[in-house]
Enzyme design. Structure first.
Site, PDB file in Angstrom:
ATOM      1  N   GLY A 174      13.625  31.443  77.853  1.00  0.00           N
ATOM      2  CA  GLY A 174      12.265  31.611  78.352  1.00  0.00           C
ATOM      3  C   GLY A 174      12.228  32.522  79.565  1.00  0.00           C
ATOM      4  O   GLY A 174      12.316  33.748  79.438  1.00  0.00           O
ATOM      5  N   TRP A 184       8.858  35.100  75.418  1.00  0.00           N
ATOM      6  CA  TRP A 184       8.134  35.654  76.583  1.00  0.00           C
ATOM      7  C   TRP A 184       6.974  34.763  77.017  1.00  0.00           C
ATOM      8  O   TRP A 184       6.363  35.008  78.054  1.00  0.00           O
ATOM      9  CB  TRP A 184       7.574  37.042  76.249  1.00  0.00           C
ATOM     10  CG  TRP A 184       8.586  38.111  76.021  1.00  0.00           C
ATOM     11  CD1 TRP A 184       9.943  37.985  75.990  1.00  0.00           C
ATOM     12  CD2 TRP A 184       8.309  39.505  75.789  1.00  0.00           C
ATOM     13  NE1 TRP A 184      10.535  39.203  75.744  1.00  0.00           N
ATOM     14  CE2 TRP A 184       9.543  40.149  75.612  1.00  0.00           C
ATOM     15  CE3 TRP A 184       7.143  40.261  75.691  1.00  0.00           C
ATOM     16  CZ2 TRP A 184       9.652  41.524  75.369  1.00  0.00           C
ATOM     17  CZ3 TRP A 184       7.231  41.622  75.445  1.00  0.00           C
ATOM     18  CH2 TRP A 184       8.478  42.247  75.283  1.00  0.00           C
ATOM     19  N   LYS A 185       6.664  33.769  76.202  1.00  0.00           N
ATOM     20  CA  LYS A 185       5.534  32.870  76.518  1.00  0.00           C
ATOM     21  C   LYS A 185       4.316  33.704  76.931  1.00  0.00           C
ATOM     22  O   LYS A 185       4.027  34.718  76.307  1.00  0.00           O
ATOM     23  CB  LYS A 185       5.947  31.870  77.604  1.00  0.00           C
ATOM     24  CG  LYS A 185       7.244  31.126  77.267  1.00  0.00           C
ATOM     25  CD  LYS A 185       7.498  29.944  78.151  1.00  0.00           C
ATOM     26  CE  LYS A 185       8.795  29.266  77.744  1.00  0.00           C
ATOM     27  NZ  LYS A 185       9.047  28.006  78.412  1.00  0.00           N
ATOM     28  N   GLU A 231      15.471  21.900  72.305  1.00  0.00           N
ATOM     29  CA  GLU A 231      14.981  22.191  73.648  1.00  0.00           C
ATOM     30  C   GLU A 231      14.516  20.910  74.320  1.00  0.00           C
ATOM     31  O   GLU A 231      13.349  20.508  74.162  1.00  0.00           O
ATOM     32  CB  GLU A 231      13.785  23.155  73.579  1.00  0.00           C
ATOM     33  CG  GLU A 231      14.109  24.506  73.009  1.00  0.00           C
ATOM     34  CD  GLU A 231      13.153  25.561  73.564  1.00  0.00           C
ATOM     35  OE1 GLU A 231      13.627  26.489  74.225  1.00  0.00           O
ATOM     36  OE2 GLU A 231      11.937  25.425  73.369  1.00  0.00           O
TER      37      GLU A 231
HETATM   38  P1  PGA Z   1      13.030  28.381  79.855  1.00  0.00           P
HETATM   39  O1  PGA Z   1      12.167  28.207  78.537  1.00  0.00           O
HETATM   40  O2  PGA Z   1      14.221  29.216  79.527  1.00  0.00           O
HETATM   41  O3  PGA Z   1      12.126  29.040  80.839  1.00  0.00           O
HETATM   42  O4  PGA Z   1      13.440  26.999  80.296  1.00  0.00           O
HETATM   43  C1  PGA Z   1      12.769  27.993  77.297  1.00  0.00           C
HETATM   44  C2  PGA Z   1      11.717  27.701  76.268  1.00  0.00           C
HETATM   45  O5  PGA Z   1      10.757  26.971  76.598  1.00  0.00           O
HETATM   46  O6  PGA Z   1      11.778  28.188  75.134  1.00  0.00           O
END
Ligand code: PGA
Length: 246
Positions: free
Chosen positions: A229, A7-8, A160
């Site tokens: 994300g 969820w950042k 990633e």
């Molecule tokens: P994103 O992020 O799906 O928005 O590209 C993935 C992540 O940074 O873990």
């Protein structure tokens, strides 16, 4: 498969967190995949004690063991709050100055508390000489070097590539490139783990995973799951994404 929702810092209200947790629990009931939610710390502690159907991950853990360290959240506190996993070394934290050495310490702190570390690795950009492979190898080796083989086997690797993070589904990695990376990472792990243990390590992909591309990426690439994300903070999209993998 292991589906991790990162969820950042996208979620700012308890209400939104609750909506996302409920949607994830519903999605979990309809699938055999494991869903792990990584909310901001205050929300994690509100939900993870009753982690019905889903599990919870820290987005980061402190490299310290606690004490007079204002603002740090130690692995033991996450464990006590109900987390089972910990994302470590995300590129957004590496961009803030986290080094491979610091990340290695964080791995140790997480493992010491019985949290399963999700170690994020990935190149900033791709070059035609294959230097990006060396970057990924270095990140994995530096993080695992100081660990015993039992601990090494616990670590989930999330590949990633930084160039694919936070874009749209159209900018995601090509399936053939992902297949190649998963094989490469397994080869690197095979050098760090005894016998055939590397075959059972979990390797995830993250970077613009969305409903439209997740099936293709899951197909023949050999990945064991995804780190999602932006698509994980839209309850409809996230549920559809889980369904697409069913
Ligand atoms: P994103 O992020 O799906 O928005 O590209 C993935 C992540 O940074 O873990």
């Amino acid at each position: 498969m292991l589906i991790v929702a990162n969820w950042k810092a996208y979620v700012e209200s308890f209400q939104k967190a609750q909506m996302l947790v409920q949607a994830a629990r519903r999605a979990a009931r309809a699938t055999s995949h494991t869903i792990v939610l990584a909310p901001p710390a205050p929300f994690l502690s509100a939900f993870a004690r009753r982690s019905i159907g889903v599990r919870f991950a820290a987005q980061n853990v402190s490299a310290t063991q606690g004490g007079a360290k204002t603002g740090e959240i130690i692995a033991a506190a996450y464990k006590a709050a109900g987390a089972t996993h910990a994302i470590i070394g995300h590129s957004e934290r590496r961009a803030l100055g986290e080094t491979d050495a610091l990340i290695a310490e964080k791995l140790m702190r997480a493992l010491a508390q019985g949290l399963i570390p999700i170690l994020c690795v990935g190149e900033g950009e791709r070059d035609s000489e294959g230097r990006y492979l060396g970057t990924v190898r270095e990140q994995i080796s530096a993080a695992l070097a100081a660990l015993g083989t039992r601990d090494r086997a616990q670590v989930v690797i999330a590949y990633e590539p930084v160039w694919a993070i936070g874009k749209t589904g159209a900018d995601v990695i090509a399936e053939s490139d992902l297949t190649e990376m998963v094989l490469y990472i397994r080869k690197v792990l095979a050098e760090l783990l005894p016998g055939k243990q590397a075959a059972s390590s979990d390797i995830l992909y993250g970077g613009s995973v969305e409903v439209e591309n997740v099936r293709g990426l899951a197909g023949a690439t050999g990945v064991n799951g995804f780190l999602v994300g932006h698509a994980s903070v839209d309850p409809k999209q996230f549920s559809a994404l889980v369904r697409a993998l069913a």
